[in-house]
Structures are given as C-alpha cells and as structure tokens.
Design a protein around this motif. Structure first.
Motif, PDB file in Angstrom:
ATOM      1  N   ARG A  10     -17.644 -17.786 -13.875  1.00  0.00           N
ATOM      2  CA  ARG A  10     -18.876 -17.356 -13.191  1.00  0.00           C
ATOM      3  C   ARG A  10     -20.123 -17.674 -14.013  1.00  0.00           C
ATOM      4  O   ARG A  10     -21.232 -17.626 -13.496  1.00  0.00           O
ATOM      5  N   ARG A  11     -19.931 -17.967 -15.327  1.00  0.00           N
ATOM      6  CA  ARG A  11     -21.033 -18.247 -16.243  1.00  0.00           C
ATOM      7  C   ARG A  11     -22.000 -17.074 -16.298  1.00  0.00           C
ATOM      8  O   ARG A  11     -23.227 -17.250 -16.244  1.00  0.00           O
ATOM      9  N   ARG A  12     -21.440 -15.885 -16.430  1.00  0.00           N
ATOM     10  CA  ARG A  12     -22.237 -14.668 -16.473  1.00  0.00           C
ATOM     11  C   ARG A  12     -22.028 -13.952 -17.803  1.00  0.00           C
ATOM     12  O   ARG A  12     -20.914 -13.475 -18.096  1.00  0.00           O
ATOM     13  N   HIS A  13     -23.047 -13.909 -18.641  1.00  0.00           N
ATOM     14  CA  HIS A  13     -23.017 -13.170 -19.909  1.00  0.00           C
ATOM     15  C   HIS A  13     -21.806 -13.554 -20.770  1.00  0.00           C
ATOM     16  O   HIS A  13     -21.176 -12.691 -21.391  1.00  0.00           O
ATOM     17  N   VAL A  14     -21.488 -14.840 -20.799  1.00  0.00           N
ATOM     18  CA  VAL A  14     -20.274 -15.287 -21.483  1.00  0.00           C
ATOM     19  C   VAL A  14     -20.349 -15.010 -22.987  1.00  0.00           C
ATOM     20  O   VAL A  14     -19.395 -14.485 -23.585  1.00  0.00           O
ATOM     21  N   ALA A  15     -21.476 -15.350 -23.608  1.00  0.00           N
ATOM     22  CA  ALA A  15     -21.596 -15.157 -25.055  1.00  0.00           C
ATOM     23  C   ALA A  15     -21.461 -13.688 -25.430  1.00  0.00           C
ATOM     24  O   ALA A  15     -20.801 -13.346 -26.425  1.00  0.00           O
ATOM     25  N   ALA A  16     -22.075 -12.817 -24.642  1.00  0.00           N
ATOM     26  CA  ALA A  16     -22.005 -11.385 -24.932  1.00  0.00           C
ATOM     27  C   ALA A  16     -20.576 -10.864 -24.779  1.00  0.00           C
ATOM     28  O   ALA A  16     -20.105 -10.050 -25.593  1.00  0.00           O
TER      29      ALA A  16
ATOM     30  N   GLY B 134     -19.353 -14.538  -7.702  1.00  0.00           N
ATOM     31  CA  GLY B 134     -18.531 -13.432  -7.247  1.00  0.00           C
ATOM     32  C   GLY B 134     -19.091 -12.761  -6.016  1.00  0.00           C
ATOM     33  O   GLY B 134     -20.252 -12.917  -5.656  1.00  0.00           O
ATOM     34  N   PRO B 135     -18.250 -11.977  -5.304  1.00  0.00           N
ATOM     35  CA  PRO B 135     -18.646 -11.355  -4.054  1.00  0.00           C
ATOM     36  C   PRO B 135     -19.660 -10.248  -4.257  1.00  0.00           C
ATOM     37  O   PRO B 135     -20.334  -9.860  -3.321  1.00  0.00           O
ATOM     38  N   ASP B 136     -19.757  -9.694  -5.449  1.00  0.00           N
ATOM     39  CA  ASP B 136     -20.652  -8.578  -5.678  1.00  0.00           C
ATOM     40  C   ASP B 136     -22.023  -9.030  -6.170  1.00  0.00           C
ATOM     41  O   ASP B 136     -22.876  -8.216  -6.456  1.00  0.00           O
ATOM     42  N   GLY B 137     -22.238 -10.344  -6.274  1.00  0.00           N
ATOM     43  CA  GLY B 137     -23.514 -10.835  -6.728  1.00  0.00           C
ATOM     44  C   GLY B 137     -23.653 -10.727  -8.236  1.00  0.00           C
ATOM     45  O   GLY B 137     -22.728 -10.345  -8.944  1.00  0.00           O
ATOM     46  N   PRO B 138     -24.841 -11.082  -8.758  1.00  0.00           N
ATOM     47  CA  PRO B 138     -25.081 -11.022 -10.202  1.00  0.00           C
ATOM     48  C   PRO B 138     -24.892  -9.611 -10.746  1.00  0.00           C
ATOM     49  O   PRO B 138     -25.206  -8.635 -10.079  1.00  0.00           O
ATOM     50  N   GLU B 139     -24.386  -9.518 -11.957  1.00  0.00           N
ATOM     51  CA  GLU B 139     -24.141  -8.232 -12.585  1.00  0.00           C
ATOM     52  C   GLU B 139     -24.972  -8.118 -13.855  1.00  0.00           C
ATOM     53  O   GLU B 139     -25.169  -9.099 -14.568  1.00  0.00           O
TER      54      GLU B 139
ATOM     55  N   GLY C 293     -23.617  -3.622 -17.275  1.00  0.00           N
ATOM     56  CA  GLY C 293     -22.447  -3.463 -16.415  1.00  0.00           C
ATOM     57  C   GLY C 293     -21.301  -4.351 -16.829  1.00  0.00           C
ATOM     58  O   GLY C 293     -20.132  -3.944 -16.814  1.00  0.00           O
ATOM     59  N   THR C 294     -21.627  -5.581 -17.224  1.00  0.00           N
ATOM     60  CA  THR C 294     -20.593  -6.511 -17.678  1.00  0.00           C
ATOM     61  C   THR C 294     -19.916  -6.016 -18.942  1.00  0.00           C
ATOM     62  O   THR C 294     -18.683  -6.055 -19.069  1.00  0.00           O
ATOM     63  N   LEU C 295     -20.706  -5.539 -19.908  1.00  0.00           N
ATOM     64  CA  LEU C 295     -20.130  -5.041 -21.152  1.00  0.00           C
ATOM     65  C   LEU C 295     -19.334  -3.759 -20.924  1.00  0.00           C
ATOM     66  O   LEU C 295     -18.341  -3.508 -21.628  1.00  0.00           O
ATOM     67  N   ALA C 296     -19.758  -2.951 -19.959  1.00  0.00           N
ATOM     68  CA  ALA C 296     -18.986  -1.747 -19.628  1.00  0.00           C
ATOM     69  C   ALA C 296     -17.611  -2.128 -19.099  1.00  0.00           C
ATOM     70  O   ALA C 296     -16.601  -1.497 -19.441  1.00  0.00           O
ATOM     71  N   ARG C 297     -17.554  -3.163 -18.281  1.00  0.00           N
ATOM     72  CA  ARG C 297     -16.261  -3.626 -17.773  1.00  0.00           C
ATOM     73  C   ARG C 297     -15.429  -4.242 -18.897  1.00  0.00           C
ATOM     74  O   ARG C 297     -14.211  -4.047 -18.956  1.00  0.00           O
ATOM     75  N   ALA C 298     -16.087  -4.973 -19.790  1.00  0.00           N
ATOM     76  CA  ALA C 298     -15.371  -5.535 -20.939  1.00  0.00           C
ATOM     77  C   ALA C 298     -14.790  -4.420 -21.797  1.00  0.00           C
ATOM     78  O   ALA C 298     -13.653  -4.515 -22.289  1.00  0.00           O
TER      79      ALA C 298
END
Length: 212
Positions: A34-40, A103-108, A112-117
């Motif tokens: 998704r190329r979303r916050h990959v480095a983080a 993704g179906p939920d749009g940009p995050e 939120g991304t780190l919380a899921r990680a």
C-alpha cells in the motif's frame, strides 16, 4: 568487546525464526504494498524485536516462566485479535467492490498504523515465545560480555528482514495493480489468520486448564 561468533549466533537464530509467515510479517508486507508509512512500520517492528530480545537476554524470559497462566492468557488474547483481523480480511476478499493499493478503508494516519503494528507485535504470543523465551534462553546462556553482540546480531537480522519485506513489496506493485490480486491476498491472509487463531486457542486452553 565484539565477538563475531555471538553476533552470528544472534543473527542466524533470528533469521531462522523471523521468516516464518505470521501476522506481523503479513502486516508489514501489506503496508509495503500500500506504500503507507512503510519506514515507520519497519522501524517500529525492528526496534520492538530488539527490545524484546534484549529483555529476554536480560532475564525477563526466565521470570515469565514463573507466572502461572501468563502464557496461556497471552495466547488466548492473541487468538482473539487474530480472529478479528482474519474476519476483516475475509470480508474484504468477498466484498463486491474493487480493492486498491491504499485499501478499502482509505488512507490511515501514522498513529493508527503504528497502533496496528503494536497490536500485531505485542498481542501475538509467538513474538514472546521466539524473542523473549527462546532468544532469551540462548543469549542468556552466553558469557556476559558476549550478550550485547548476540543482541546486536539479532537486531541486524530483524532490521534487514523488515526492510526487505516492507520496501521489497514495491516490486510486486504491477501485480497488485489488479483488484483481483488484492482479493486473492486478502483471502490468503484470512485463511492464515484464522488458522493461527485456531491453533493458538488449542494451545492456550491447555495451560489455562492446568491453572484452573
């Protein structure tokens, strides 16, 4: 003092454990696609592994073994989370709408991304079994002066793996430009997550029965 054998021991053992298909690896792969916050995400997962291995080598793993029911409770908690995520992946796989790379939920958001990680990292009992208990037992058996090298080797292997997984996923971009490919991926994710959840439930019930 740097000890090459200890460094390679930590590197090799981590490399052997981390490549197994699991919830955390799938999450990093999906973020890379998704190329979303990959480095983080890569940095968070690598630093989390480093902290857990360090804690295990420092003796936390031996302490956890003395707490009745702790491993069983963590296992069932992780199973519940994996079951919930697996159902979400299954819903995306069978949804009639086309899936895009974001993704179906749009940009995050980053938070939120780190919380899921964090959820995939710390709610997964396999992480504790591999890093704190197993790696801790091996590293803790080394001479005191060699333990930092063991931890450094483990951290290097973890960082290289997550870098390859997160940023290497972009090579699959042309394939996942097709909505059908995302549906296949989510179907596979759902199957893996639900299977892991079922396996964890079976493992977790045993220790809890002993305590009860």
């Amino acid at each position: 003092m740097f000890t090459l054998s200890s460094y390679l021991s930590g590197f090799g053992l981590t490399a052997a454990l981390i490549v197994a298909i699991g919830a955390q690896n799938i999450f990093v792969l999906r973020q890379g696609l998704r190329r979303r916050h990959v480095a983080a995400v890569v940095a968070f997962c690598a630093l989390s592994d480093l902290a857990l291995v360090s804690a295990g080598v420092a003796g936390v793993g031996a302490l956890l073994r003395t707490v009745p029911g702790l491993v069983g409770g963590l296992t069932l908690g992780g199973a519940a989370f994996l079951f919930w995520y697996g159902l979400g992946a299954l819903r995306r796989a069978v949804a009639p709408g086309a899936l895009a790379a974001e993704g179906p939920d749009g940009p995050e958001s980053l938070a939120g991304t780190l919380a899921r990680a964090a959820s995939f990292t710390f709610l997964n009992p396999h992480v504790y079994l591999d890093t704190v208990l197993l790696m801790g037992a091996v590293g803790g058996a080394l001479p005191l002066a060699a333990r930092p090298c063991f931890v450094a080797g483990a951290g290097t292997a973890s960082l290289l793996w997550f870098l390859a997984l997160g940023f290497g996923a972009r090579l699959l971009g042309p394939f996942f430009a097709r909505p059908a490919a995302w549906r296949v991926l989510d179907g596979a994710v759902a199957a893996i997550m639900l299977a892991l959840a079922a396996n964890l439930v079976m493992r977790g019930l045993g220790p809890l029965k002993l305590v009860l």
